[in-house]
Design a protein around this motif. Structure first.
Motif, PDB file in Angstrom:
ATOM      1  N   ILE A 127       0.864  -1.220   0.065  1.00  0.00           N
ATOM      2  CA  ILE A 127      -0.112   0.009   0.090  1.00  0.00           C
ATOM      3  C   ILE A 127       0.752   1.314  -0.028  1.00  0.00           C
ATOM      4  CG2 ILE A 127      -1.962   1.260   1.013  1.00  0.00           C
ATOM      5  CD1 ILE A 127      -2.356  -1.477   2.634  1.00  0.00           C
ATOM      6  N   HIS A 128       0.652   2.287  -0.869  1.00  0.00           N
ATOM      7  CA  HIS A 128       1.192   3.440  -0.865  1.00  0.00           C
ATOM      8  C   HIS A 128       0.317   4.576  -0.527  1.00  0.00           C
ATOM      9  CE1 HIS A 128       3.829   1.441  -4.216  1.00  0.00           C
ATOM     10  NE2 HIS A 128       4.551   1.406  -3.234  1.00  0.00           N
ATOM     11  N   PHE A 129       0.557   5.062   0.860  1.00  0.00           N
ATOM     12  CA  PHE A 129      -0.192   6.252   1.229  1.00  0.00           C
ATOM     13  C   PHE A 129       0.455   7.600   0.744  1.00  0.00           C
ATOM     14  CE2 PHE A 129      -0.255   2.671   4.516  1.00  0.00           C
ATOM     15  CZ  PHE A 129      -1.656   2.502   4.444  1.00  0.00           C
ATOM     16  N   ILE A 130      -0.201   8.086   0.007  1.00  0.00           N
ATOM     17  CA  ILE A 130       0.321   9.440  -0.778  1.00  0.00           C
ATOM     18  C   ILE A 130      -0.214  10.677  -0.242  1.00  0.00           C
ATOM     19  CG2 ILE A 130       0.387  10.207  -3.157  1.00  0.00           C
ATOM     20  CD1 ILE A 130      -0.012   7.545  -4.329  1.00  0.00           C
ATOM     21  N   PHE A 131       0.671  11.623   0.260  1.00  0.00           N
ATOM     22  CA  PHE A 131       0.097  12.665   0.972  1.00  0.00           C
ATOM     23  C   PHE A 131       0.583  13.832   0.019  1.00  0.00           C
ATOM     24  CE2 PHE A 131      -0.333   9.822   4.248  1.00  0.00           C
ATOM     25  CZ  PHE A 131      -1.344   9.946   4.885  1.00  0.00           C
ATOM     26  N   GLN A 132      -0.095  14.409  -0.948  1.00  0.00           N
ATOM     27  CA  GLN A 132       0.306  15.244  -2.004  1.00  0.00           C
ATOM     28  C   GLN A 132       0.393  16.926  -1.138  1.00  0.00           C
ATOM     29  OE1 GLN A 132      -2.380  15.476  -5.330  1.00  0.00           O
ATOM     30  NE2 GLN A 132      -1.879  17.862  -4.854  1.00  0.00           N
ATOM     31  N   PRO A 133       1.290  17.778  -1.737  1.00  0.00           N
ATOM     32  CA  PRO A 133       1.041  19.153  -1.446  1.00  0.00           C
ATOM     33  C   PRO A 133       0.128  19.876  -2.526  1.00  0.00           C
ATOM     34  CG  PRO A 133       3.135  18.757  -2.484  1.00  0.00           C
ATOM     35  CD  PRO A 133       2.305  17.322  -2.413  1.00  0.00           C
ATOM     36  N   ALA A 134      -0.005  20.981  -2.138  1.00  0.00           N
ATOM     37  CA  ALA A 134      -0.327  22.054  -3.112  1.00  0.00           C
ATOM     38  C   ALA A 134      -1.634  21.784  -4.156  1.00  0.00           C
ATOM     39  CB  ALA A 134       0.819  22.410  -4.121  1.00  0.00           C
ATOM     40  N   GLU A 135      -2.634  21.266  -3.715  1.00  0.00           N
ATOM     41  CA  GLU A 135      -3.634  20.821  -4.726  1.00  0.00           C
ATOM     42  C   GLU A 135      -4.246  21.984  -5.223  1.00  0.00           C
ATOM     43  OE1 GLU A 135      -7.215  20.136  -6.706  1.00  0.00           O
ATOM     44  OE2 GLU A 135      -7.126  21.032  -4.600  1.00  0.00           O
ATOM     45  N   GLU A 136      -4.266  23.056  -4.508  1.00  0.00           N
ATOM     46  CA  GLU A 136      -5.060  24.233  -4.726  1.00  0.00           C
ATOM     47  C   GLU A 136      -4.556  25.047  -5.918  1.00  0.00           C
ATOM     48  OE1 GLU A 136      -7.944  24.798  -3.985  1.00  0.00           O
ATOM     49  OE2 GLU A 136      -8.267  24.047  -1.918  1.00  0.00           O
ATOM     50  N   GLY A 137      -4.328  24.632  -7.166  1.00  0.00           N
ATOM     51  CA  GLY A 137      -3.985  25.336  -8.191  1.00  0.00           C
ATOM     52  C   GLY A 137      -2.443  25.498  -8.418  1.00  0.00           C
ATOM     53  N   LEU A 138      -1.636  24.896  -7.571  1.00  0.00           N
ATOM     54  CA  LEU A 138      -0.152  24.979  -7.734  1.00  0.00           C
ATOM     55  C   LEU A 138       0.538  24.027  -8.067  1.00  0.00           C
ATOM     56  CD1 LEU A 138       0.232  26.982  -4.348  1.00  0.00           C
ATOM     57  CD2 LEU A 138       0.155  28.141  -6.394  1.00  0.00           C
ATOM     58  N   GLY A 139      -0.107  22.923  -8.553  1.00  0.00           N
ATOM     59  CA  GLY A 139       0.401  21.783  -9.228  1.00  0.00           C
ATOM     60  C   GLY A 139       1.155  20.888  -8.319  1.00  0.00           C
ATOM     61  N   GLY A 140       0.667  20.397  -7.255  1.00  0.00           N
ATOM     62  CA  GLY A 140       1.322  19.407  -6.278  1.00  0.00           C
ATOM     63  C   GLY A 140       1.294  18.094  -6.909  1.00  0.00           C
ATOM     64  N   ALA A 141       0.048  17.667  -7.456  1.00  0.00           N
ATOM     65  CA  ALA A 141       0.133  16.355  -8.004  1.00  0.00           C
ATOM     66  C   ALA A 141       1.041  16.283  -9.114  1.00  0.00           C
ATOM     67  CB  ALA A 141      -1.520  15.924  -8.446  1.00  0.00           C
ATOM     68  N   GLU A 142       0.991  17.183 -10.040  1.00  0.00           N
ATOM     69  CA  GLU A 142       1.873  16.985 -11.296  1.00  0.00           C
ATOM     70  C   GLU A 142       3.264  17.035 -10.840  1.00  0.00           C
ATOM     71  OE1 GLU A 142       1.346  20.620 -13.922  1.00  0.00           O
ATOM     72  OE2 GLU A 142       2.169  19.519 -15.545  1.00  0.00           O
ATOM     73  N   ALA A 143       3.647  17.733  -9.611  1.00  0.00           N
ATOM     74  CA  ALA A 143       4.863  17.847  -9.338  1.00  0.00           C
ATOM     75  C   ALA A 143       5.464  16.436  -8.992  1.00  0.00           C
ATOM     76  CB  ALA A 143       5.242  18.903  -8.244  1.00  0.00           C
ATOM     77  N   MET A 144       4.391  15.873  -8.312  1.00  0.00           N
ATOM     78  CA  MET A 144       5.080  14.438  -7.683  1.00  0.00           C
ATOM     79  C   MET A 144       5.018  13.315  -8.883  1.00  0.00           C
ATOM     80  SD  MET A 144       2.596  13.888  -3.983  1.00  0.00           S
ATOM     81  CE  MET A 144       3.892  12.847  -3.012  1.00  0.00           C
TER      82      MET A 144
END
Ligand SMILES: [Zn+2]
Ligand SMILES: [Zn+2]
Length: 389
Positions: A127-144
């Motif tokens: 299991i990978h527990f993924i805690f992403q930063p910057a969802e609010e328009g700053l591109g956190g998911a894309e960065a990861m």
């Protein structure tokens, strides 16, 4: 009991974690305290912890048995630049920062699932527990994703969840295929020729050019996009001139675009370029378009949608899971992870009374009553995906 008993037993812990995070909101890519807290908890539960993925992102890995199967569970950690209006004890301690989208709750639900799964270890796989930063328009998911997160921590399927104010506690909503819009921002720079306001024949008026472009842009949705495809083109900015008696040299138009598939976004971009340069050229001016996609459309994999809806039905009953929920015009950058790996994104009711205040409102608060339910769904997804064979 519609939730996992063991998770219900530590509901008070979940509430205090959630309120602690709520009281200490941090903006995108600044989630230092939050990611410290997440990493410390994952460590304490016995997960392998990986940090600084997409700057402040955290991935916890929990492996049991030898199966090569894997699942990803994702939450977001960032807050918004909003001054909180609430006066309760756990209100924001950080001026001008607020957890007004419930990411404090999402983070807590995923931590709750991690605690339970690490304790019970009743699965076979990773299991990978993924805690992403910057969802609010700053591109956190894309960065990861860009930093190779889904290559280094591959997931056969990946799941996310967002609270939905107005939807009753104990209900879920989802749809297969497109669920949330992709969005783009655009700027159009128009160059004419400045002149005295009383001598228009000496200039090329970029204000007139801009108004014609703005009007012509309305034909993209009404005449170019298929009527059965939903899209929005909104001009939201128009800046030109400083004086009453000067025709300015330049005008700047800007706005946003929404659509539910990448082809429609591309069609809008193409036609916007053609209209801007064609209209400007016809009027003797020039125009340049800067078009940038800021979120991909969020598209749920049909098989994984059924899988998550079935898991939710097991917790709350089939009647409480809406599998045909309406399209949402807002965007969600989990789309970048779904663009890489199959998965699904579900909405969990935050309440139709106390929890009905909309997200991004200064009076919003995540409803602590749903913490064990969301944690239970995350946990069941992993247990069902990685069931002992
Ligand atoms: Zn939000
Ligand atoms: Zn959100």
């Amino acid at each position: 009991m519609p939730i996992i008993d063991r998770i219900a037993q530590f509901h008070d812990d979940l509430t205090s974690w959630r309120r602690d995070i709520h009281a200490h909101p941090e903006l995108g890519f600044e989630e230092q305290r939050t990611s410290d807290l997440v990493a410390a908890k994952l460590n304490e539960f016995g997960c392998e912890v990986h940090r600084e993925i997409g700057k402040t992102g955290v991935v916890g890995r929990l492996r049991v048995g030898n199966s090569p199967r894997s699942v990803g569970l994702r939450a977001d950690m960032d807050a918004l630049p909003i001054q909180e209006a609430n006066t309760f004890e756990h209100r924001s301690r950080n001026d001008g920062r607020m957890h007004a989208c419930g990411h404090d709750g999402h983070t807590t639900m995923l931590l709750g699932a991690a605690r339970y799964l690490a304790e019970t270890r009743d699965f076979d796989g990773t299991i990978h527990f993924i805690f992403q930063p910057a969802e609010e328009g700053l591109g956190g998911a894309e960065a990861m994703v860009r930093e190779g997160m889904l290559d280094n921590f591959p997931c056969d399927a990946i799941f996310g969840m967002h609270n939905a104010p107005g939807l009753a506690v104990g209900k879920f909503a989802i749809r297969a295929g497109p669920m949330m819009a992709g969005s783009a921002f655009f700027d159009i720079a128009i160059v004419g020729r400045g002149a005295h306001g009383a001598r228009p024949e000496a200039g090329i008026d970029p204000v007139i050019v801009g108004t014609h472009i703005t009007a012509a842009l309305q034909t993209i949705v009404s005449r170019n996009v298929k009527p059965v495809d939903t899209a929005v083109v909104s001009v939201t900015r128009f800046h030109a001139g400083d004086a009453y008696n000067v025709i300015p040299e330049q005008a700047l138009i800007g706005g946003t675009v929404r659509a539910f598939d990448n082809e429609t976004l591309a069609l809008i971009q193409r036609n916007m370029g053609r209209i801007a340069s064609g209209v400007a050229g016809g009027l003797g001016a020039s125009a340049e378009v800067n078009f940038r996609v800021v979120a991909l459309p969020l598209i749920n994999d049909p098989t994984e949608t059924t899988f998550i809806a079935d898991a939710a039905s097991e917790l709350v009953g089939r009647d409480n899971v809406d599998r045909e929920s309406a399209l949402v015009m807002a965007s969600e950058d989990f789309s970048y992870m779904l663009n890489h790996s199959p998965g699904a994104y579900i909405r969990i009711g935050n309440g139709d009374q106390a929890g009905a205040r909309q997200v991004h409102n200064p009076g919003y608060d995540f409803n602590d009553a749903i913490l064990p339910l969301g944690a239970s769904l995350f946990a069941r997804l992993a247990e069902r995906k990685l069931a002992h064979s």
